[in-house]
Design an enzyme around this catalytic site. Structure first.
Site, PDB file in Angstrom:
ATOM      1  CE1 TYR A 156      -2.066  -5.218  11.581  1.00 19.26           C
ATOM      2  CE2 TYR A 156      -4.339  -5.942  11.422  1.00 19.26           C
ATOM      3  CZ  TYR A 156      -3.256  -5.270  10.886  1.00 19.26           C
ATOM      4  OH  TYR A 156      -3.373  -4.639   9.673  1.00 19.26           O
TER       5      TYR A 156
ATOM      6  CB  ILE B  26      -0.953  -0.020   1.226  1.00 18.82           C
ATOM      7  CG1 ILE B  26      -1.944  -1.185   1.099  1.00 18.82           C
ATOM      8  CG2 ILE B  26      -1.685   1.307   1.370  1.00 18.82           C
ATOM      9  CD1 ILE B  26      -2.702  -1.517   2.382  1.00 18.82           C
TER      10      ILE B  26
ATOM     11  CB  THR C 292       0.158  -6.103   0.238  1.00 15.60           C
ATOM     12  OG1 THR C 292      -0.271  -6.455   1.553  1.00 15.60           O
ATOM     13  CG2 THR C 292      -0.638  -4.906  -0.250  1.00 15.60           C
TER      14      THR C 292
HETATM   15  P1  NAD Z   1       3.519  -4.777   3.243  1.00 11.02           P
HETATM   16  O1  NAD Z   1       4.134  -5.779   4.142  1.00 11.02           O
HETATM   17  O2  NAD Z   1       3.604  -4.950   1.762  1.00 11.02           O
HETATM   18  O3  NAD Z   1       4.060  -3.306   3.593  1.00 11.02           O
HETATM   19  C1  NAD Z   1       4.466  -2.929   4.887  1.00 11.02           C
HETATM   20  C2  NAD Z   1       5.743  -2.144   4.752  1.00 11.02           C
HETATM   21  O4  NAD Z   1       6.106  -1.667   6.047  1.00 11.02           O
HETATM   22  C3  NAD Z   1       6.919  -3.004   4.245  1.00 11.02           C
HETATM   23  O5  NAD Z   1       7.601  -2.356   3.206  1.00 11.02           O
HETATM   24  C4  NAD Z   1       7.787  -3.191   5.489  1.00 11.02           C
HETATM   25  O6  NAD Z   1       9.183  -3.349   5.205  1.00 11.02           O
HETATM   26  C5  NAD Z   1       7.494  -1.900   6.238  1.00 11.02           C
HETATM   27  N1  NAD Z   1       7.769  -2.035   7.661  1.00 11.02           N
HETATM   28  C6  NAD Z   1       7.395  -3.041   8.491  1.00 11.02           C
HETATM   29  N2  NAD Z   1       7.887  -2.823   9.718  1.00 11.02           N
HETATM   30  C7  NAD Z   1       8.585  -1.665   9.671  1.00 11.02           C
HETATM   31  C8  NAD Z   1       9.333  -0.925  10.614  1.00 11.02           C
HETATM   32  N3  NAD Z   1       9.458  -1.340  11.888  1.00 11.02           N
HETATM   33  N4  NAD Z   1       9.919   0.220  10.224  1.00 11.02           N
HETATM   34  C9  NAD Z   1       9.808   0.660   8.937  1.00 11.02           C
HETATM   35  N5  NAD Z   1       9.126  -0.010   7.995  1.00 11.02           N
HETATM   36  C10 NAD Z   1       8.520  -1.153   8.362  1.00 11.02           C
HETATM   37  O7  NAD Z   1       1.971  -4.741   3.672  1.00 11.02           O
HETATM   38  P2  NAD Z   1       0.804  -3.706   3.336  1.00 11.02           P
HETATM   39  O8  NAD Z   1      -0.430  -4.528   3.199  1.00 11.02           O
HETATM   40  O9  NAD Z   1       1.151  -2.757   2.266  1.00 11.02           O
HETATM   41  O10 NAD Z   1       0.690  -2.950   4.745  1.00 11.02           O
HETATM   42  C11 NAD Z   1       0.702  -1.550   4.869  1.00 11.02           C
HETATM   43  C12 NAD Z   1      -0.231  -1.157   6.009  1.00 11.02           C
HETATM   44  O11 NAD Z   1      -1.560  -1.556   5.676  1.00 11.02           O
HETATM   45  C13 NAD Z   1       0.084  -1.794   7.362  1.00 11.02           C
HETATM   46  O12 NAD Z   1       0.023  -0.816   8.372  1.00 11.02           O
HETATM   47  C14 NAD Z   1      -1.032  -2.809   7.557  1.00 11.02           C
HETATM   48  O13 NAD Z   1      -1.344  -3.014   8.901  1.00 11.02           O
HETATM   49  C15 NAD Z   1      -2.162  -2.134   6.808  1.00 11.02           C
HETATM   50  N6  NAD Z   1      -3.193  -3.089   6.390  1.00 11.02           N
HETATM   51  C16 NAD Z   1      -2.927  -4.044   5.471  1.00 11.02           C
HETATM   52  C17 NAD Z   1      -3.958  -4.955   5.130  1.00 11.02           C
HETATM   53  C18 NAD Z   1      -3.748  -6.046   4.120  1.00 11.02           C
HETATM   54  O14 NAD Z   1      -4.646  -6.926   3.984  1.00 11.02           O
HETATM   55  N7  NAD Z   1      -2.680  -6.071   3.378  1.00 11.02           N
HETATM   56  C19 NAD Z   1      -5.219  -4.842   5.736  1.00 11.02           C
HETATM   57  C20 NAD Z   1      -5.410  -3.837   6.678  1.00 11.02           C
HETATM   58  C21 NAD Z   1      -4.405  -2.957   7.001  1.00 11.02           C
END
Ligand code: NAD
Length: 265
Positions: free
Chosen positions: A158, A20, A193
């Site tokens: 979470y 995202i 993702t």
């Molecule tokens: P993703 O794993 O592709 O992206 C998360 C990014 O955050 C990664 O690039 C990772 O390296 C980075 N990250 C993780 N821990 C970190 C840290 N301590 N310091 C710096 N960077 C860090 O997943 P995504 O789905 O793109 O997630 C992005 C956000 O969306 C998150 O906050 C997640 O909780 C939220 N989200 C995702 C979903 C889903 O289904 N994918 C649903 C609800 C919420």
């Protein structure tokens, strides 16, 4: 045509190296925003920043663990120094905490780490960028989750951390409105993702959901990173100039219609 009034603005996006965050960085850059990509995975962040730079927009990356206060401060310092200011913050970095477990199976270390990355980091970034955002008015979007709104037996830490994000957002919206800063959150549902699968698997294409599970999605598909990025774009743009403290659910109707069924209870 509606004017988003984003060209020339400057943004910092945490977790911008994949999913995202990456989709949001690309979309903002397409609208003429200079983008600072922060991620713990420096290869991923560098790749996103280089790709954006090659497209002609301005982008920089900074490697930081958002749970570490000194690294948060250094990333803000580096990006604002490079761009000469900041108008947009997208607090997006997040972790699932670990294998999905119930509250009684969540140990103190895991609880602390989930809270530090998912919630405290957002507070640290908000506090750190306030002097910049308050200069010319600004916008913050915090990434929460549909798990913040529904209760999810297998992901207590979470879900609680993300519920905190929704409240942090409301709190800051109330506090910062008079400074011309809007603060909103998004609550994605199930987005394809590599969330929680680690750097290597994040670079693989996501596995499609089982055909049988799609019946629980009113719109007939899981979400894509771009579905969330477009709402973030709206929220930081002038189109949302009278919206603050809001949490927008982006789940294709899943939560309203069939979350309990999907989770098998
Ligand atoms: P993703 O794993 O592709 O992206 C998360 C990014 O955050 C990664 O690039 C990772 O390296 C980075 N990250 C993780 N821990 C970190 C840290 N301590 N310091 C710096 N960077 C860090 O997943 P995504 O789905 O793109 O997630 C992005 C956000 O969306 C998150 O906050 C997640 O909780 C939220 N989200 C995702 C979903 C889903 O289904 N994918 C649903 C609800 C919420």
């Amino acid at each position: 045509m509606a004017d988003l009034q984003l060209a020339g603005k400057r943004a910092l996006i945490t977790g911008g190296g994949s999913g995202i965050g990456r989709a949001t960085a690309r979309l903002l850059a397409e609208e003429g925003v200079s983008v600072g990509v922060v991620d713990i995975d420096d290869d991923a962040a560098e790749q996103v920043a280089s790709e954006i730079s090659r497209s002609g927009a301005q982008a920089v990356f900074f490697q930081a663990d958002v749970a570490e206060e000194d690294q948060v401060a250094r990333s803000i310092e580096a990006i604002t120094a490079k761009f000469g200011g900041l108008e947009i913050l997208v607090n997006n970095a997040g972790i699932p905490g670990g294998p999905w477990t119930t509250l009684d199976q969540t140990d103190a270390e895991r609880w602390e780490r989930t809270m530090a990355v998912n919630l405290r980091a957002q507070q640290l970034y908000c506090r750190g960028v306030f002097p910049y955002l308050s200069r010319a008015g600004g916008a913050v979007v915090n990434n929460a989750s549909s798990a913040a709104l529904a209760g999810w037996p297998q992901a207590a830490d979470y879900a609680v951390s993300k519920a905190g994000v929704v409240m942090l957002t409301r709190q800051l919206a109330a506090q910062w409105g008079r400074h011309g800063i809007r603060v909103n959150s998004v609550a994605p549902g199930i987005i394809d993702t590599g969330f929680g699968r680690g750097p290597a698997s994040r670079r693989q294409p996501p596995a499609p959901p089982a055909e049988r599970d799609l019946k629980y999605f009113p719109l007939g598909r899981v979400g894509h990173a771009e579905d969330v990025a477009s709402v973030i774009l709206f929220l930081v743009s002038d189109m949302a100039r009278y919206v603050t403290g809001e949490c927008i659910l982006i789940d294709g109707g899943l939560l309203q219609m069939s979350y309990p069924a999907l989770l098998g209870r």
